[in-house]
Motif scaffolding. Sequence first.
Motif, PDB file in Angstrom:
ATOM      1  N   ASP A  63       0.813  -1.226   0.000  1.00  0.00           N
ATOM      2  CA  ASP A  63       0.000   0.000   0.000  1.00  0.00           C
ATOM      3  C   ASP A  63       0.841   1.270   0.000  1.00  0.00           C
ATOM      4  O   ASP A  63       0.298   2.369  -0.195  1.00  0.00           O
ATOM      5  N   LEU A  64       2.159   1.162   0.229  1.00  0.00           N
ATOM      6  CA  LEU A  64       2.967   2.380   0.317  1.00  0.00           C
ATOM      7  C   LEU A  64       2.950   3.167  -0.994  1.00  0.00           C
ATOM      8  O   LEU A  64       3.076   4.396  -1.000  1.00  0.00           O
ATOM      9  N   ASP A 104       2.465  -6.057   7.472  1.00  0.00           N
ATOM     10  CA  ASP A 104       3.739  -6.763   7.293  1.00  0.00           C
ATOM     11  C   ASP A 104       4.944  -5.831   7.405  1.00  0.00           C
ATOM     12  O   ASP A 104       6.086  -6.272   7.301  1.00  0.00           O
ATOM     13  N   THR A 105       4.670  -4.544   7.609  1.00  0.00           N
ATOM     14  CA  THR A 105       5.748  -3.553   7.626  1.00  0.00           C
ATOM     15  C   THR A 105       5.377  -2.433   8.584  1.00  0.00           C
ATOM     16  O   THR A 105       4.193  -2.127   8.765  1.00  0.00           O
ATOM     17  N   LEU A 106       6.412  -1.832   9.201  1.00  0.00           N
ATOM     18  CA  LEU A 106       6.191  -0.624   9.992  1.00  0.00           C
ATOM     19  C   LEU A 106       6.980   0.513   9.342  1.00  0.00           C
ATOM     20  O   LEU A 106       8.194   0.400   9.197  1.00  0.00           O
ATOM     21  N   ILE A 119      -2.001   9.415   6.739  1.00  0.00           N
ATOM     22  CA  ILE A 119      -0.561   9.663   6.654  1.00  0.00           C
ATOM     23  C   ILE A 119      -0.175   9.761   5.184  1.00  0.00           C
ATOM     24  O   ILE A 119      -0.676   9.019   4.328  1.00  0.00           O
ATOM     25  N   ILE A 120       0.718  10.726   4.931  1.00  0.00           N
ATOM     26  CA  ILE A 120       1.282  10.888   3.594  1.00  0.00           C
ATOM     27  C   ILE A 120       2.671  10.259   3.606  1.00  0.00           C
ATOM     28  O   ILE A 120       3.488  10.557   4.482  1.00  0.00           O
ATOM     29  N   ILE A 121       2.905   9.378   2.643  1.00  0.00           N
ATOM     30  CA  ILE A 121       4.167   8.649   2.596  1.00  0.00           C
ATOM     31  C   ILE A 121       5.228   9.546   1.956  1.00  0.00           C
ATOM     32  O   ILE A 121       5.179   9.829   0.761  1.00  0.00           O
ATOM     33  N   VAL A 125       9.724   2.460   2.785  1.00  0.00           N
ATOM     34  CA  VAL A 125      10.686   1.563   3.457  1.00  0.00           C
ATOM     35  C   VAL A 125      10.576   0.176   2.838  1.00  0.00           C
ATOM     36  O   VAL A 125       9.634  -0.115   2.100  1.00  0.00           O
ATOM     37  N   ASN A 126      11.530  -0.688   3.174  1.00  0.00           N
ATOM     38  CA  ASN A 126      11.538  -2.047   2.648  1.00  0.00           C
ATOM     39  C   ASN A 126      10.481  -2.913   3.337  1.00  0.00           C
ATOM     40  O   ASN A 126      10.037  -2.625   4.447  1.00  0.00           O
TER      41      ASN A 126
END
Length: 400
Positions: A63-64, A104-106, A119-121, A125-126
Motif C-alpha cells: 500500500d505504500l 507486514d511492515t512498519l 498519513i502521507i508517505i 521503506v523495505n
Amino acid sequence: MNLLSYETSQNMLELLQVNTSKFERVPLSDALDRILAEDIVAKYNDPQFPTASMDGYAVKHADLEKGELLVLGDNPAGNDEQREIKEGESIKTFTGSKMPAGADTLIQIENVTYEDGKIIINEPVNLGSSVRPIGESYQAGDVLIKKGTKIGYAEIGVLAGLNQVMVKVALRPKVAVVATGSEIVDLGEHSDNPAQIRSSNNYTLEALFKQAGAEVIQIGTAPDDKEQLMQTFESAINSADIVVSTGGVSVGDYDFVKDIVPRLGASVVFKGVAIKPGRHVMVAQREDKFVLALPGFPFSSTVTAILYALPLIAKMLGQAKPYEIVAAKLQEDFNKRSSFTEFTTCNVVIEEGEFFVNFQDKKLGSSAILTNMLNNSGLMISGEDDKKLEAGTSVNVILL
C-alpha cells in the motif's frame, strides 16, 4: 622422591569422583556470581508475535505506493491489538507493540506526515522494516544459558525476562584454609621477633577460592605441634568439603602435615609433582572430601592452589574448567631454570587480537615473591623438555 609429571597429576585430579549434585534455589536478586545448576531452556518464542521495533505506522507494504493511507487509531505498547489492517489502512504502532494482523511492515514516524486522519508517505521503506519476527531473540526449546555458567548481569536480565523468580544454583563448596608453621604470625598479631613471618597465604587463598565461587572457612594459623595440628585438621575436614593447608609438606624435621594426613583416614592420591614451584604438593581424599597440602612459600602455595584446588572447586560447582589457557607468543627470550614443568609469572598483552607475553618488571628469585602476580599477570607454562625459548615461540598461558 619419585615425582609425577604435571600432566599425570592433572589427569589423576580429573579422574577424582566429586559430588556435583549439591544445589540450592535462591531468589534472582541473590543469584549474581553464583554458578547455574541447570540448563535454562526457553519455553516460548521471543517475541511470541511480530512486534514493532520503532514508533511508526503498521501497514501493508504493497500500500505504500498509494502515497497516503487512512489511520485507524493508536496501538500502544502492551495493547492486545485485535484489529486487522485492510487495503489502504494503517494503525499508529509504538515500539514494543504487537503488530496488527494484516500488517507486514512498519513505516517509521519520521518517514510520513500526518494530516486529517491520514498519513502521507514521504519516504517508503523495505518490506518487513522495523518489525521483529517471531522468535527473533530465541525460540522455544533453545538452551539460553548452560549449566555451569557464572551468572552475570546479562544472565540476570535473561532470567528476569523468563520470569525466573528462583534460580537453581550450585551449592558453594566449603573450603577450610589453614597456614601451618610456628614461624607464622597471624594478621594483626604483634611480634618482636623479626625472624617470624607475617601470614599471608591463608588470606591469599581465601580470596582466590571466594573468587572461584567457594565458601571459605578461615582457620588462620597453626603451630608445628602434631597433636594440635591433628585437632585442627580433624575439625576442618568435618566442616568443609576441601581442606587446604600451606607449609609442612617438604622433608624438614618440623614438616608434620604429611604425617598427619594419613592419620585423618585420608588416602594420598599423589604426593610430589615435577613442577616448579610447588613440587611437594600433596592431594588426599577421605570419602567425598579432600585435603590439599601445599608448600609454604607464598608464590608456591598460590600457584599450586590454582593448579590443584581450583579444578576441584570447579568440579564441585559443575563447571567445565577452572581457568582459561590461551596460546601466546613470547616477546623476548626465556631461559628455563629447571628440568620440571615451570609456571612463570608474565605480563599478558593483546595486540591485534593475538596474545603475547613478556617479563618486564618480573623479579627472578625464590618462590616467596608473590608481588610478581600483581597487575593482571598470567602464568606461562613451560614443559619438562623445554630449555631456552626464543622470542616468537608459542607458549601456553593460564589467564588469572
